[in-house]
Design a protein around this motif. Structure first.
Motif, PDB file in Angstrom:
ATOM      1  N   ARG A  88     -14.449   0.962  -7.548  1.00 39.90           N
ATOM      2  CA  ARG A  88     -15.382   0.078  -6.831  1.00 39.90           C
ATOM      3  C   ARG A  88     -15.803  -1.117  -7.672  1.00 39.90           C
ATOM      4  N   THR A  89     -15.656  -1.003  -8.987  1.00 40.72           N
ATOM      5  CA  THR A  89     -16.024  -2.110  -9.867  1.00 40.72           C
ATOM      6  C   THR A  89     -14.837  -3.013 -10.195  1.00 40.72           C
ATOM      7  N   TRP A  90     -13.645  -2.654  -9.736  1.00 41.51           N
ATOM      8  CA  TRP A  90     -12.454  -3.428 -10.052  1.00 41.51           C
ATOM      9  C   TRP A  90     -12.412  -4.716  -9.242  1.00 41.51           C
ATOM     10  N   LEU A  93      -5.822   5.663  -6.103  1.00 45.08           N
ATOM     11  CA  LEU A  93      -6.481   5.037  -7.252  1.00 45.08           C
ATOM     12  C   LEU A  93      -7.593   4.082  -6.831  1.00 45.08           C
ATOM     13  N   THR A  94      -7.386   3.349  -5.753  1.00 45.78           N
ATOM     14  CA  THR A  94      -8.352   2.308  -5.379  1.00 45.78           C
ATOM     15  C   THR A  94      -9.507   2.811  -4.523  1.00 45.78           C
ATOM     16  N   THR A  95      -9.437   4.037  -4.055  1.00 41.03           N
ATOM     17  CA  THR A  95     -10.559   4.569  -3.277  1.00 41.03           C
ATOM     18  C   THR A  95     -11.476   5.443  -4.110  1.00 41.03           C
ATOM     19  N   MET A 119       0.841  -1.204   0.000  1.00 40.80           N
ATOM     20  CA  MET A 119       0.000   0.000   0.000  1.00 40.80           C
ATOM     21  C   MET A 119       0.873   1.250   0.000  1.00 40.80           C
ATOM     22  N   CYS A 120       0.586   2.137  -0.925  1.00 38.86           N
ATOM     23  CA  CYS A 120       1.294   3.414  -1.008  1.00 38.86           C
ATOM     24  C   CYS A 120       0.256   4.490  -1.333  1.00 38.86           C
ATOM     25  N   ASP A 121       0.673   5.727  -1.308  1.00 44.78           N
ATOM     26  CA  ASP A 121      -0.251   6.841  -1.555  1.00 44.78           C
ATOM     27  C   ASP A 121      -0.955   6.711  -2.898  1.00 44.78           C
ATOM     28  N   GLU A 122      -0.193   6.356  -3.919  1.00 46.07           N
ATOM     29  CA  GLU A 122      -0.759   6.266  -5.255  1.00 46.07           C
ATOM     30  C   GLU A 122      -1.806   5.156  -5.345  1.00 46.07           C
ATOM     31  N   GLN A 143      -1.201  -2.681  -7.449  1.00 49.84           N
ATOM     32  CA  GLN A 143      -0.292  -2.446  -6.330  1.00 49.84           C
ATOM     33  C   GLN A 143       1.092  -3.024  -6.617  1.00 49.84           C
ATOM     34  N   PHE A 144       1.126  -4.193  -7.260  1.00 48.67           N
ATOM     35  CA  PHE A 144       2.420  -4.804  -7.591  1.00 48.67           C
ATOM     36  C   PHE A 144       3.226  -3.898  -8.520  1.00 48.67           C
ATOM     37  N   PHE A 145       2.580  -3.393  -9.578  1.00 45.56           N
ATOM     38  CA  PHE A 145       3.295  -2.542 -10.522  1.00 45.56           C
ATOM     39  C   PHE A 145       3.675  -1.192  -9.912  1.00 45.56           C
ATOM     40  N   LEU A 146       2.824  -0.642  -9.072  1.00 46.87           N
ATOM     41  CA  LEU A 146       3.182   0.599  -8.388  1.00 46.87           C
ATOM     42  C   LEU A 146       4.359   0.374  -7.433  1.00 46.87           C
ATOM     43  N   HIS A 147       4.350  -0.769  -6.754  1.00 52.03           N
ATOM     44  CA  HIS A 147       5.434  -1.112  -5.843  1.00 52.03           C
ATOM     45  C   HIS A 147       6.736  -1.301  -6.623  1.00 52.03           C
ATOM     46  N   LEU A 148       6.659  -1.997  -7.743  1.00 52.57           N
ATOM     47  CA  LEU A 148       7.822  -2.208  -8.600  1.00 52.57           C
ATOM     48  C   LEU A 148       8.351  -0.871  -9.130  1.00 52.57           C
ATOM     49  N   TYR A 149       7.433  -0.017  -9.565  1.00 49.09           N
ATOM     50  CA  TYR A 149       7.811   1.308 -10.064  1.00 49.09           C
ATOM     51  C   TYR A 149       8.473   2.130  -8.959  1.00 49.09           C
ATOM     52  N   TRP A 150       7.901   2.096  -7.767  1.00 47.66           N
ATOM     53  CA  TRP A 150       8.437   2.874  -6.655  1.00 47.66           C
ATOM     54  C   TRP A 150       9.841   2.398  -6.288  1.00 47.66           C
TER      55      TRP A 150
END
Length: 137
Positions: free
Chosen positions: A28-30, A21-23, A14-17, A39-46
């Motif tokens: 809500r439909t995802w 995006l998820t809130t 979990m990160c800010d981005e 989250q995996f790709f955001l974590h990898l990017y970070w």
């Protein structure tokens, strides 16, 4: 998230981005699988960009000036966005400033802790006293 491993990683990544995006309304439909991959790709990017920044940052000569202002500029832009997102009640930046001023006056030796506590209490009070708006599907 499905499964303990997915939930554990989702909490870890979990990160800010990802939170932003998820809130949102559209998220809500995802599916939980889509959110986990996000989250995996955001974590990898970070992690990757932090490593690249650390390595490339060491190549910047000491004579370059102005980079120390970048974080201040980022928070200024975030504060301006928060002010633009007023909901008709006391804005979040105003609550933050009032909390800091009250903490400075009342608890000068413990200003940071007191300001955070006052700010949290003010946000909670605002949440409890703000009338709910019906959600549209």
């Amino acid at each position: 998230m499905s499964g303990r491993l997915g939930k554990a990683y989702s909490t870890y990544a979990m990160c800010d981005e990802a939170y932003a995006l998820t809130t949102g309304e559209q998220a809500r439909t995802w599916s939980s699988r889509r959110i986990l991959w996000l989250q995996f790709f955001l974590h990898l990017y970070w992690a990757g960009s932090s490593t690249a920044g650390a390595l490339l940052g060491s190549l910047i000569p000491d004579s370059v000036t102005g980079l120390d202002f970048a974080l201040t500029a980022l928070f200024t832009v975030l504060a301006l966005d928060a002010v633009r997102d007023l909901r008709g009640d006391v804005s979040t930046p105003v609550l933050a400033v009032l909390s800091a001023l009250a903490a400075r006056l009342l608890f000068p030796g413990q200003m940071l802790l007191a300001a955070f506590a006052l700010f949290t209490a003010a946000l909670l009070a605002r949440h409890l006293t703000t009338p709910r708006k019906p959600r549209h599907a």
